[in-house]
Structure formats: C-alpha cells, structure tokens
Motif scaffolding. Structure first.
Motif, PDB file in Angstrom:
ATOM      1  N   ILE A  63     -10.392  -8.383  -7.896  1.00 23.67           N
ATOM      2  CA  ILE A  63      -9.784  -9.445  -8.697  1.00 23.67           C
ATOM      3  C   ILE A  63      -9.347 -10.599  -7.780  1.00 23.67           C
ATOM      4  CG2 ILE A  63      -7.727  -9.969 -10.096  1.00 23.67           C
ATOM      5  CD1 ILE A  63      -8.005  -7.109 -11.289  1.00 23.67           C
ATOM      6  N   GLU A  64      -9.563 -11.819  -8.242  1.00 20.74           N
ATOM      7  CA  GLU A  64      -9.183 -13.043  -7.524  1.00 20.74           C
ATOM      8  C   GLU A  64      -9.916 -13.211  -6.184  1.00 20.74           C
ATOM      9  OE1 GLU A  64      -4.847 -14.313  -8.898  1.00 20.74           O
ATOM     10  OE2 GLU A  64      -4.754 -12.439  -7.817  1.00 20.74           O
ATOM     11  N   GLY A  65     -11.055 -12.506  -6.034  1.00 23.39           N
ATOM     12  CA  GLY A  65     -11.897 -12.710  -4.858  1.00 23.39           C
ATOM     13  C   GLY A  65     -11.435 -12.036  -3.580  1.00 23.39           C
ATOM     14  N   TYR A  66     -10.402 -11.190  -3.672  1.00 18.35           N
ATOM     15  CA  TYR A  66      -9.935 -10.471  -2.485  1.00 18.35           C
ATOM     16  C   TYR A  66     -10.995  -9.465  -2.021  1.00 18.35           C
ATOM     17  CZ  TYR A  66      -5.048 -12.036  -2.785  1.00 18.35           C
ATOM     18  OH  TYR A  66      -3.902 -12.779  -2.781  1.00 18.35           O
ATOM     19  N   MET A  67     -11.030  -9.181  -0.720  1.00 12.68           N
ATOM     20  CA  MET A  67     -11.838  -8.075  -0.181  1.00 12.68           C
ATOM     21  C   MET A  67     -10.962  -6.831  -0.261  1.00 12.68           C
ATOM     22  SD  MET A  67     -14.776  -9.195   1.036  1.00 12.68           S
ATOM     23  CE  MET A  67     -15.310  -8.285   2.493  1.00 12.68           C
ATOM     24  N   ILE A  68     -11.445  -5.800  -0.948  1.00 17.18           N
ATOM     25  CA  ILE A  68     -10.577  -4.651  -1.225  1.00 17.18           C
ATOM     26  C   ILE A  68     -11.205  -3.320  -0.837  1.00 17.18           C
ATOM     27  CG2 ILE A  68      -9.450  -5.836  -3.156  1.00 17.18           C
ATOM     28  CD1 ILE A  68     -11.129  -3.913  -5.003  1.00 17.18           C
ATOM     29  N   VAL A  69     -10.325  -2.342  -0.678  1.00 20.85           N
ATOM     30  CA  VAL A  69     -10.744  -0.961  -0.437  1.00 20.85           C
ATOM     31  C   VAL A  69      -9.654  -0.069  -1.036  1.00 20.85           C
ATOM     32  CG1 VAL A  69      -9.632  -0.662   1.831  1.00 20.85           C
ATOM     33  CG2 VAL A  69     -11.766   0.482   1.386  1.00 20.85           C
ATOM     34  N   PHE A  70     -10.047   1.097  -1.568  1.00 18.16           N
ATOM     35  CA  PHE A  70      -9.058   2.029  -2.115  1.00 18.16           C
ATOM     36  C   PHE A  70      -8.920   3.260  -1.220  1.00 18.16           C
ATOM     37  CE2 PHE A  70      -9.733  -0.456  -5.959  1.00 18.16           C
ATOM     38  CZ  PHE A  70      -8.491  -0.424  -6.577  1.00 18.16           C
ATOM     39  N   ILE A  71      -7.678   3.721  -1.080  1.00 18.56           N
ATOM     40  CA  ILE A  71      -7.393   4.949  -0.332  1.00 18.56           C
ATOM     41  C   ILE A  71      -7.172   6.067  -1.349  1.00 18.56           C
ATOM     42  CG2 ILE A  71      -5.856   6.052   1.348  1.00 18.56           C
ATOM     43  CD1 ILE A  71      -5.039   3.226   2.267  1.00 18.56           C
ATOM     44  N   HIS A  72      -7.738   7.231  -1.090  1.00 17.00           N
ATOM     45  CA  HIS A  72      -7.649   8.338  -2.044  1.00 17.00           C
ATOM     46  C   HIS A  72      -6.211   8.895  -2.116  1.00 17.00           C
ATOM     47  CE1 HIS A  72      -8.487  11.921  -4.307  1.00 17.00           C
ATOM     48  NE2 HIS A  72      -9.704  11.459  -4.529  1.00 17.00           N
ATOM     49  N   PRO A  73      -5.734   9.175  -3.342  1.00 18.37           N
ATOM     50  CA  PRO A  73      -4.380   9.744  -3.493  1.00 18.37           C
ATOM     51  C   PRO A  73      -4.158  11.040  -2.704  1.00 18.37           C
ATOM     52  CG  PRO A  73      -5.240   9.064  -5.637  1.00 18.37           C
ATOM     53  CD  PRO A  73      -6.363   8.902  -4.643  1.00 18.37           C
ATOM     54  N   ARG A  74      -5.226  11.758  -2.388  1.00 20.67           N
ATOM     55  CA  ARG A  74      -5.073  12.984  -1.578  1.00 20.67           C
ATOM     56  C   ARG A  74      -4.476  12.687  -0.203  1.00 20.67           C
ATOM     57  NH1 ARG A  74      -9.833  15.235  -4.062  1.00 20.67           N
ATOM     58  NH2 ARG A  74     -11.193  13.970  -2.760  1.00 20.67           N
ATOM     59  N   SER A  75      -4.718  11.475   0.301  1.00 20.04           N
ATOM     60  CA  SER A  75      -4.222  11.132   1.644  1.00 20.04           C
ATOM     61  C   SER A  75      -2.863  10.443   1.627  1.00 20.04           C
ATOM     62  CB  SER A  75      -5.225  10.220   2.355  1.00 20.04           C
ATOM     63  OG  SER A  75      -6.327  10.956   2.833  1.00 20.04           O
ATOM     64  N   THR A  76      -2.355  10.099   0.435  1.00 13.22           N
ATOM     65  CA  THR A  76      -1.166   9.230   0.379  1.00 13.22           C
ATOM     66  C   THR A  76       0.047   9.916  -0.251  1.00 13.22           C
ATOM     67  OG1 THR A  76      -1.615   8.409  -1.856  1.00 13.22           O
ATOM     68  CG2 THR A  76      -2.720   7.257  -0.047  1.00 13.22           C
ATOM     69  N   GLY A  77      -0.131  11.157  -0.728  1.00 12.20           N
ATOM     70  CA  GLY A  77       0.946  11.821  -1.467  1.00 12.20           C
ATOM     71  C   GLY A  77       0.901  11.460  -2.945  1.00 12.20           C
ATOM     72  N   GLY A  78      -0.312  11.324  -3.502  1.00 12.51           N
ATOM     73  CA  GLY A  78      -0.447  11.159  -4.949  1.00 12.51           C
ATOM     74  C   GLY A  78      -0.469   9.720  -5.453  1.00 12.51           C
ATOM     75  N   VAL A  79      -0.592   8.752  -4.525  1.00  9.91           N
ATOM     76  CA  VAL A  79      -0.574   7.341  -4.930  1.00  9.91           C
ATOM     77  C   VAL A  79      -1.954   6.723  -4.659  1.00  9.91           C
ATOM     78  CG1 VAL A  79       0.494   5.085  -4.548  1.00  9.91           C
ATOM     79  CG2 VAL A  79       1.859   7.182  -4.296  1.00  9.91           C
ATOM     80  N   LEU A  80      -2.542   6.082  -5.682  1.00  7.02           N
ATOM     81  CA  LEU A  80      -3.775   5.331  -5.454  1.00  7.02           C
ATOM     82  C   LEU A  80      -3.391   4.003  -4.809  1.00  7.02           C
ATOM     83  CD1 LEU A  80      -6.836   4.986  -5.772  1.00  7.02           C
ATOM     84  CD2 LEU A  80      -6.432   4.145  -8.094  1.00  7.02           C
ATOM     85  N   VAL A  81      -3.807   3.806  -3.559  1.00  3.89           N
ATOM     86  CA  VAL A  81      -3.407   2.620  -2.782  1.00  3.89           C
ATOM     87  C   VAL A  81      -4.625   1.732  -2.559  1.00  3.89           C
ATOM     88  CG1 VAL A  81      -2.471   1.764  -0.598  1.00  3.89           C
ATOM     89  CG2 VAL A  81      -1.555   3.874  -1.594  1.00  3.89           C
ATOM     90  N   GLU A  82      -4.494   0.471  -2.944  1.00  2.00           N
ATOM     91  CA  GLU A  82      -5.527  -0.529  -2.678  1.00  2.00           C
ATOM     92  C   GLU A  82      -5.056  -1.396  -1.509  1.00  2.00           C
ATOM     93  OE1 GLU A  82      -6.090  -3.053  -6.091  1.00  2.00           O
ATOM     94  OE2 GLU A  82      -7.587  -4.316  -5.132  1.00  2.00           O
ATOM     95  N   LEU A  83      -5.967  -1.699  -0.598  1.00  2.47           N
ATOM     96  CA  LEU A  83      -5.676  -2.683   0.447  1.00  2.47           C
ATOM     97  C   LEU A  83      -6.511  -3.922   0.141  1.00  2.47           C
ATOM     98  CD1 LEU A  83      -5.810  -0.451   3.667  1.00  2.47           C
ATOM     99  CD2 LEU A  83      -3.816  -1.048   2.271  1.00  2.47           C
ATOM    100  N   ALA A  84      -5.940  -5.101   0.350  1.00  2.00           N
ATOM    101  CA  ALA A  84      -6.654  -6.329  -0.018  1.00  2.00           C
ATOM    102  C   ALA A  84      -6.431  -7.408   1.021  1.00  2.00           C
ATOM    103  CB  ALA A  84      -6.158  -6.822  -1.389  1.00  2.00           C
ATOM    104  N   GLU A  85      -7.537  -8.024   1.420  1.00  2.58           N
ATOM    105  CA  GLU A  85      -7.467  -9.174   2.346  1.00  2.58           C
ATOM    106  C   GLU A  85      -7.802 -10.431   1.570  1.00  2.58           C
ATOM    107  OE1 GLU A  85      -9.969  -8.824   5.907  1.00  2.58           O
ATOM    108  OE2 GLU A  85     -10.017 -11.015   6.043  1.00  2.58           O
ATOM    109  N   LYS A  86      -6.980 -11.444   1.704  1.00  7.07           N
ATOM    110  CA  LYS A  86      -7.169 -12.707   0.972  1.00  7.07           C
ATOM    111  C   LYS A  86      -8.500 -13.345   1.355  1.00  7.07           C
ATOM    112  CE  LYS A  86      -3.227 -15.321  -0.638  1.00  7.07           C
ATOM    113  NZ  LYS A  86      -2.036 -16.049  -0.246  1.00  7.07           N
ATOM    114  N   PRO A  87      -9.213 -13.919   0.369  1.00  7.93           N
ATOM    115  CA  PRO A  87     -10.539 -14.485   0.679  1.00  7.93           C
ATOM    116  C   PRO A  87     -10.511 -15.558   1.761  1.00  7.93           C
ATOM    117  CG  PRO A  87      -9.854 -14.939  -1.611  1.00  7.93           C
ATOM    118  CD  PRO A  87      -8.887 -13.974  -1.054  1.00  7.93           C
ATOM    119  N   GLU A  88      -9.457 -16.360   1.813  1.00  7.52           N
ATOM    120  CA  GLU A  88      -9.441 -17.466   2.783  1.00  7.52           C
ATOM    121  C   GLU A  88      -9.059 -17.026   4.201  1.00  7.52           C
ATOM    122  OE1 GLU A  88      -5.938 -18.562   0.033  1.00  7.52           O
ATOM    123  OE2 GLU A  88      -7.518 -17.067   0.035  1.00  7.52           O
ATOM    124  N   ASN A  89      -8.716 -15.750   4.382  1.00  4.43           N
ATOM    125  CA  ASN A  89      -8.333 -15.272   5.728  1.00  4.43           C
ATOM    126  C   ASN A  89      -9.524 -15.317   6.685  1.00  4.43           C
ATOM    127  OD1 ASN A  89      -5.734 -14.811   5.036  1.00  4.43           O
ATOM    128  ND2 ASN A  89      -5.785 -12.591   5.201  1.00  4.43           N
TER     129      ASN A  89
END
Lengths: 136, 136
Positions: free
Chosen positions: B110-136
């Motif tokens: 969404i909004e053109g960010y570069m994203i990746v998701f981390i599996h909840p198995r590695s985070t203690g049950g939380v789906l975590v998205e990491l996002a880098e702003k397109p203009e970075n």
C-alpha cells in the motif's frame, strides 16, 4: 477530542524470556526499559521507536487481564493505545456518541498516563486504550 | 537495520460501512484516505495520526488474506507495520538470525512502500510487516 498519535501497541506474551529476544534484535536502535505494573499484574518490556512504543506484557498472576487474554485467544497483539489531548473530554464525547467504555473514569496506567479502555464491541474487535500524558 | 517508527496498524473488518464510523469519530482530526489494493484483494480506509496510521482492511474476495484471517480468528488487529531504513539489509540480518520471513524478497505494498512480512512463529504471535518508504 484530538488524537496525537499511536502511543503504543501492547503485545501479550506468556514468556518474555522466549519472545523478547526477537524484539530486541528488530528494535535494537530503540530505547528500551522494563517496568512492573503491580495493579495490572504484569511485567513489561517497552521499546520506544520514537514514533510509538512496542510493549511486551507478561502476566505475573492468573488474575491478570493478560493471562485471561492468552487463555482465550492465544498470545499476540492485545491492544493499541492512542495518545489523546484531553481524556475527560474524549470520555464525554464517546459516551455521548454511544461508544461502550470499559472504564467510565480515567485511571493511572503505565508511565503515569491517565488512561481509559474502549470495549472491542464498539471498535470492530479491537481493544483500544486512550492515554493522556501526565504532564498535559 | 534501523526501525524509524510504527508505520501503521492493520485492522481486519468484514464490513467497513459498519466499523469505519467509530474510527472516523475517534480519528476525526486525522487525514483520511480510501484505497483499493487489487493485488491483495482489499479495500482500505487509512487514517494518519501523524505518528502512525490506522488502516482498516476489508476483503474484496474470499481469497484475500483478510477474509482468511477473519474466518480463523475473527475481526480485529491483523498486523503491525514498522518503517525501516533499508529493507534489504533488514531481510539479510533477520535471515542470518534465523527469523522466519513470509517473503524472501521485498514486494510493493500500500502507498508504494517496499514491504516484507515476518511470520508470527518468529515474533511471539504477531504478524509484523516491515516497510521502506519509496523515496528512500
């Protein structure tokens, strides 16, 4: 009422020793403190990203809301907290609009904030905390 | 890797018309846009608090991850997204540390960010998205 930002995301864990290392790795550049909140029967690890905190919460008693949440839903995100300019005004406006509050008057939360919780029935399934900074 | 802040909280709803009015009331001072993300089969309502966004997500197809999530867990918080300075560096460091990623290479969100998701198995049950702003 005026929302000033996401204050924190509260994450329920049954084992800080097991789950905190991932967050320490991911949030290694963030300020990090530990706090016990006796009234809520939790110990916490709080990471401040500068734009919202991540709070890991582990119950210290089976009576803790965190223990009950994990029993029902499993571990994971427990609530989100939004910073508000004037909590009493927000309570008045929300009650006026028919929103269901868990607390009818503000109480003291982690880090001395004045807080109130909104029931997930009114939010679409999300436990929402509103918090006014103590120095406001 | 360096976390720059909470980018957004993603909330799964089965009915934007029913659930959005609460958030419009609470976040009435925040900028607000609607966006359809066809690749993910969702329509969104996004509120920007200035310190993190609230994203309401409704599935437009039963194949959407949001529809599947609601079927399994009910509606409510679906994931959290943290803004990161360099997503490729983060992916490398997380894989090196044994963290389980859902995507091995960044994709456009969404909004053109570069994203990746981390599996909840590695985070203690939380789906975590990491996002880098397109203009970075």
């Amino acid at each position: 009422m005026k929302i000033l930002g996401i204050e924190h995301i509260g994450i329920a864990t049954d084992n800080l020793d097991k789950d905190a290392p991932f967050w320490k790795l991911l949030l290694n550049n963030c300020e990090h403190i530990s706090e016990e909140v006796k009234e809520q029967n939790v110990i916490t690890e709080i990471f401040d990203t500068g734009r919202g905190k991540i709070e890991l919460l582990e119950a210290t008693s089976p009576e803790s809301p965190i223990a009950k949440f994990i029993e029902k839903r499993g571990k994971g995100i427990h609530h989100i907290c939004l910073e508000i300019d004037d909590i009493q005004q927000a309570i008045n406006e929300l009650i006026e609009a028919g929103v269901e509050l868990i607390d009818k008057t503000p109480r003291i939360g982690i880090e001395g904030y004045m807080i109130v919780f909104i029931h997930p029935r009114s939010t679409g399934g999300v436990l929402v905390e509103l918090a006014e900074k103590p120095e406001n």
